[in-house]
Design an enzyme around this catalytic site. Sequence first.
Site, PDB file in Angstrom:
ATOM      1  N   CYS A   1      -7.895  -5.648  -9.946  1.00 21.06           N
ATOM      2  CA  CYS A   1      -7.475  -4.618 -10.894  1.00 21.06           C
ATOM      3  C   CYS A   1      -7.100  -3.389 -10.059  1.00 21.06           C
ATOM      4  O   CYS A   1      -7.973  -2.721  -9.499  1.00 21.06           O
ATOM      5  CB  CYS A   1      -8.640  -4.341 -11.837  1.00 21.06           C
TER       6      CYS A   1
ATOM      7  N   CYS B   1       0.262   3.243   3.644  1.00 25.88           N
ATOM      8  CA  CYS B   1       0.713   2.739   4.944  1.00 25.88           C
ATOM      9  C   CYS B   1       1.782   1.655   4.880  1.00 25.88           C
ATOM     10  O   CYS B   1       2.304   1.255   5.920  1.00 25.88           O
ATOM     11  CB  CYS B   1      -0.474   2.249   5.761  1.00 25.88           C
TER      12      CYS B   1
ATOM     13  N   CYS C   1      -5.195   0.931   6.383  1.00 22.40           N
ATOM     14  CA  CYS C   1      -5.460   2.383   6.335  1.00 22.40           C
ATOM     15  C   CYS C   1      -6.744   2.734   5.579  1.00 22.40           C
ATOM     16  O   CYS C   1      -7.129   3.891   5.532  1.00 22.40           O
ATOM     17  CB  CYS C   1      -4.267   3.123   5.736  1.00 22.40           C
TER      18      CYS C   1
ATOM     19  N   CYS D   1      -7.138  -1.122   1.268  1.00 24.67           N
ATOM     20  CA  CYS D   1      -6.133  -1.604   2.210  1.00 24.67           C
ATOM     21  C   CYS D   1      -6.824  -1.830   3.550  1.00 24.67           C
ATOM     22  O   CYS D   1      -7.547  -0.963   4.040  1.00 24.67           O
ATOM     23  CB  CYS D   1      -5.017  -0.574   2.347  1.00 24.67           C
TER      24      CYS D   1
ATOM     25  N   CYS E   1       0.851  -1.185   0.000  1.00 26.06           N
ATOM     26  CA  CYS E   1       0.000   0.000   0.000  1.00 26.06           C
ATOM     27  C   CYS E   1       0.888   1.237   0.000  1.00 26.06           C
ATOM     28  O   CYS E   1       1.786   1.369   0.833  1.00 26.06           O
ATOM     29  CB  CYS E   1      -0.896  -0.006   1.233  1.00 26.06           C
TER      30      CYS E   1
END
Length: 175
Positions: free
Chosen positions: A150, A81, A130, A127, A78
């Site tokens: 995707c 984070c 976060c 995510c 991510c």
Amino acid sequence: MSLLDLFKNDPTPPVSDPATRPSRSESGFDLTPPAPEERTRLEAALSPEEKRVLLQHGTEAPFCGGLLNNKEQGVYCCRECGLPLFQAETKFESGTGWPSFYAPFDEAHVTAVRDTTYGMVRIETRCARCDSHQGHVFPDGPAPTRLRYCINSVSLEFVKNGDPLPDPLGRGDHV
């Protein structure tokens, strides 16, 4: 319930329930959301395009993302984070213009949210730590999962095998 179950002909598919998320994933990562002051610091480090996609649920233009043609071995984390979301070995060429993966790094690292924007029902991926927007998941991927995550390149940070993971929250994350 598997993610494929989200695509059955149910007009209101179930989604990941934040109340049932573990505080630590099976792969050992802390999934506790950033504290407000940490979130402010993380968001301040994002570019305007990253903010538009990650925080405002935007989409980057197809065939333009910096990670679309990446063939190196490693982990896709991510961008906000640093949580590992996908492994290079699950990446495949979907022809859609965005990096595509058939499975997450750890199922607990990616949450699913019903998305009814643009007059259709889709499953948004975020995510799990976060809550930043990553992309969408579709039931048209390859075996073994038949899923296609995707994902916007700008939502991810690639880390080559052997390199340390980003750890902007100071949680000691490592593969």
